[in-house]
Scaffold this motif. Sequence first.
Motif, PDB file in Angstrom:
ATOM      1  N   GLN A  45       0.849  -1.197   0.000  1.00 35.50           N
ATOM      2  CA  GLN A  45       0.000   0.000   0.000  1.00 35.50           C
ATOM      3  C   GLN A  45       0.884   1.246   0.000  1.00 35.50           C
ATOM      4  O   GLN A  45       1.796   1.369   0.830  1.00 35.50           O
ATOM      5  CB  GLN A  45      -0.914   0.017   1.226  1.00 35.50           C
ATOM      6  N   GLU A  59       3.777   0.129   2.403  1.00 34.89           N
ATOM      7  CA  GLU A  59       3.721  -0.783   3.546  1.00 34.89           C
ATOM      8  C   GLU A  59       3.394  -2.176   3.038  1.00 34.89           C
ATOM      9  O   GLU A  59       2.469  -2.367   2.242  1.00 34.89           O
ATOM     10  CB  GLU A  59       2.654  -0.348   4.565  1.00 34.89           C
ATOM     11  N   VAL A  62       0.530  -8.556   4.712  1.00 31.70           N
ATOM     12  CA  VAL A  62       0.445  -9.965   4.323  1.00 31.70           C
ATOM     13  C   VAL A  62      -1.011 -10.362   4.072  1.00 31.70           C
ATOM     14  O   VAL A  62      -1.941  -9.827   4.686  1.00 31.70           O
ATOM     15  CB  VAL A  62       1.104 -10.861   5.407  1.00 31.70           C
ATOM     16  N   ARG A  63      -1.200 -11.277   3.126  1.00 38.04           N
ATOM     17  CA  ARG A  63      -2.516 -11.818   2.792  1.00 38.04           C
ATOM     18  C   ARG A  63      -2.424 -13.335   2.777  1.00 38.04           C
ATOM     19  O   ARG A  63      -1.419 -13.887   2.343  1.00 38.04           O
ATOM     20  CB  ARG A  63      -2.953 -11.335   1.407  1.00 38.04           C
ATOM     21  N   PRO A  74      -5.327 -10.413   7.689  1.00 40.08           N
ATOM     22  CA  PRO A  74      -4.269 -10.577   8.691  1.00 40.08           C
ATOM     23  C   PRO A  74      -4.765 -10.240  10.103  1.00 40.08           C
ATOM     24  O   PRO A  74      -4.213 -10.729  11.079  1.00 40.08           O
ATOM     25  CB  PRO A  74      -3.182  -9.597   8.242  1.00 40.08           C
ATOM     26  N   ASN A 114       5.595  -4.715   9.102  1.00 37.90           N
ATOM     27  CA  ASN A 114       5.084  -4.848  10.468  1.00 37.90           C
ATOM     28  C   ASN A 114       5.832  -5.946  11.214  1.00 37.90           C
ATOM     29  O   ASN A 114       6.057  -7.030  10.682  1.00 37.90           O
ATOM     30  CB  ASN A 114       3.599  -5.193  10.431  1.00 37.90           C
ATOM     31  N   ASP A 176       3.523   2.196  15.335  1.00 38.22           N
ATOM     32  CA  ASP A 176       2.300   1.968  14.557  1.00 38.22           C
ATOM     33  C   ASP A 176       1.048   2.130  15.427  1.00 38.22           C
ATOM     34  O   ASP A 176       1.106   1.935  16.642  1.00 38.22           O
ATOM     35  CB  ASP A 176       2.359   0.538  13.997  1.00 38.22           C
ATOM     36  N   ASP A 177      -0.053   2.493  14.805  1.00 35.20           N
ATOM     37  CA  ASP A 177      -1.361   2.580  15.483  1.00 35.20           C
ATOM     38  C   ASP A 177      -1.302   3.480  16.711  1.00 35.20           C
ATOM     39  O   ASP A 177      -1.940   3.195  17.730  1.00 35.20           O
ATOM     40  CB  ASP A 177      -1.847   1.185  15.921  1.00 35.20           C
ATOM     41  N   LYS A 200      -5.868   5.082  12.491  1.00 40.37           N
ATOM     42  CA  LYS A 200      -7.028   5.399  11.662  1.00 40.37           C
ATOM     43  C   LYS A 200      -8.240   5.872  12.461  1.00 40.37           C
ATOM     44  O   LYS A 200      -9.008   6.723  11.998  1.00 40.37           O
ATOM     45  CB  LYS A 200      -7.390   4.152  10.849  1.00 40.37           C
ATOM     46  N   GLU A 233      -2.868   7.342   9.140  1.00 42.78           N
ATOM     47  CA  GLU A 233      -3.347   6.063   8.599  1.00 42.78           C
ATOM     48  C   GLU A 233      -4.817   6.145   8.214  1.00 42.78           C
ATOM     49  O   GLU A 233      -5.600   6.810   8.885  1.00 42.78           O
ATOM     50  CB  GLU A 233      -3.318   4.997   9.693  1.00 42.78           C
ATOM     51  N   GLU A 236      -9.242   8.453   3.832  1.00 41.89           N
ATOM     52  CA  GLU A 236     -10.194   8.023   2.789  1.00 41.89           C
ATOM     53  C   GLU A 236     -10.818   9.160   2.007  1.00 41.89           C
ATOM     54  O   GLU A 236     -11.378   8.946   0.941  1.00 41.89           O
ATOM     55  CB  GLU A 236     -11.302   7.167   3.433  1.00 41.89           C
ATOM     56  N   TYR A 255      -6.999   4.578   1.548  1.00 44.80           N
ATOM     57  CA  TYR A 255      -7.647   4.242   0.286  1.00 44.80           C
ATOM     58  C   TYR A 255      -7.682   5.420  -0.675  1.00 44.80           C
ATOM     59  O   TYR A 255      -7.685   5.235  -1.890  1.00 44.80           O
ATOM     60  CB  TYR A 255      -9.070   3.731   0.542  1.00 44.80           C
ATOM     61  N   PRO A 260      -4.037  -1.453  -0.686  1.00 43.82           N
ATOM     62  CA  PRO A 260      -2.984  -2.469  -0.773  1.00 43.82           C
ATOM     63  C   PRO A 260      -3.206  -3.289  -2.049  1.00 43.82           C
ATOM     64  O   PRO A 260      -4.350  -3.609  -2.374  1.00 43.82           O
ATOM     65  CB  PRO A 260      -3.224  -3.337   0.472  1.00 43.82           C
TER      66      PRO A 260
END
Length: 277
Positions: A45, A59, A62-63, A74, A114, A176-177, A200, A233, A236, A255, A260
């Motif tokens: 992303q 960033e 993982v998927r 995730p 991450n 993060d976060d 976010k 983060e 939108e 977005y 991503p």
Amino acid sequence: RAKANRQGMYCFYEPKMDQSEEMRLAMELDLRQALAKDQLEVFYQPIAEISSGKTIGYEALVRWLHPVRGYISPAIFIPMAEEIGLITAIGEWVLRRACSDAANWSDTVSISVNVSTVQLKYGHIARTVEGALESSGLAPSRLILELTESALVGDNADTLKILTELKRFGVCLALDDFGTGYSSLSYLRNFPFDKVKIDKSFIDEINDNPDCLAIVEAIVRLCGILKMGTTAEGVETQAQLDLLASIGCELVQGYLIGRPMPLNAPSGPDRPHVSAA
Ligand code: C2E
Ligand code: MG
Ligand code: MG
Ligand code: MG
């Protein structure tokens, strides 16, 4: 399965809970095979600089493409991997893949990965990072490791030692976060972070909730004084972006800028017009 309750008596799950427990166990079994069966993928992303509008990094997210259930978030399987001791292997795989992919991009573009709290505490993270940098040839300054505040509670001396070791390689560290969890301003002072990612949940409300805006503005200013960059983060809307620009936030991810996407997507990191930005 029976479980002891607080009084030490045994109670049994309702049939409905048995079902979801069964489902969870099945999923855990599948997850143990996911790496070997090549079912994990890394999506990227974009992260953009507000002042120039340019993509300055990506960033890695993982998927898990499950053969029956399709893509699994995730947010569901990472906590599961942490619980059953798979996160070290999965985390190392993601790190190696992300570093070797990013080594092919423009050398001005960074890659954020991450790192789970479990990896940090039990996963020999310094050795893993060193190995990924070596085998990919990626310049350490292009790698950003994202940690959440949960990594910082507990034994601070141990954590600080590991983070200092990582910094010595020349990689960047991002918190993060930020704002969720145990948020303590002392983390910003006591640990060698280069960047802060504002969660976010704050960005969601900045246009409608003056308190949220005040908090985000205060974080941006504080980080500025501490010489740390801020990334918002989950951006939108244009209205969010405009407001973030007006309070001096440096970077945005969300977005509005890009979702991503797999490496080879039409507008993915491997397309020259993006990676050359
Ligand atoms: P995160 O590190 O905070 O990553 C950002 C999450 O927000 C991603 O969810 C991303 O897809 C999502 N997101 C970004 N922009 C927007 C937006 O504008 N709107 C909305 N609604 N969502 C947005 P994702 O990919 O589902 O990942 C969830 C979490 O799983 C990540 O949160 C991270 O904590 C964890 N995770 C993902 N990949 C890894 C990994 O390789 N290792 C570890 N340890 N954790 C990972
Ligand atoms: Mg992250
Ligand atoms: Mg985040
Ligand atoms: Mg988040």
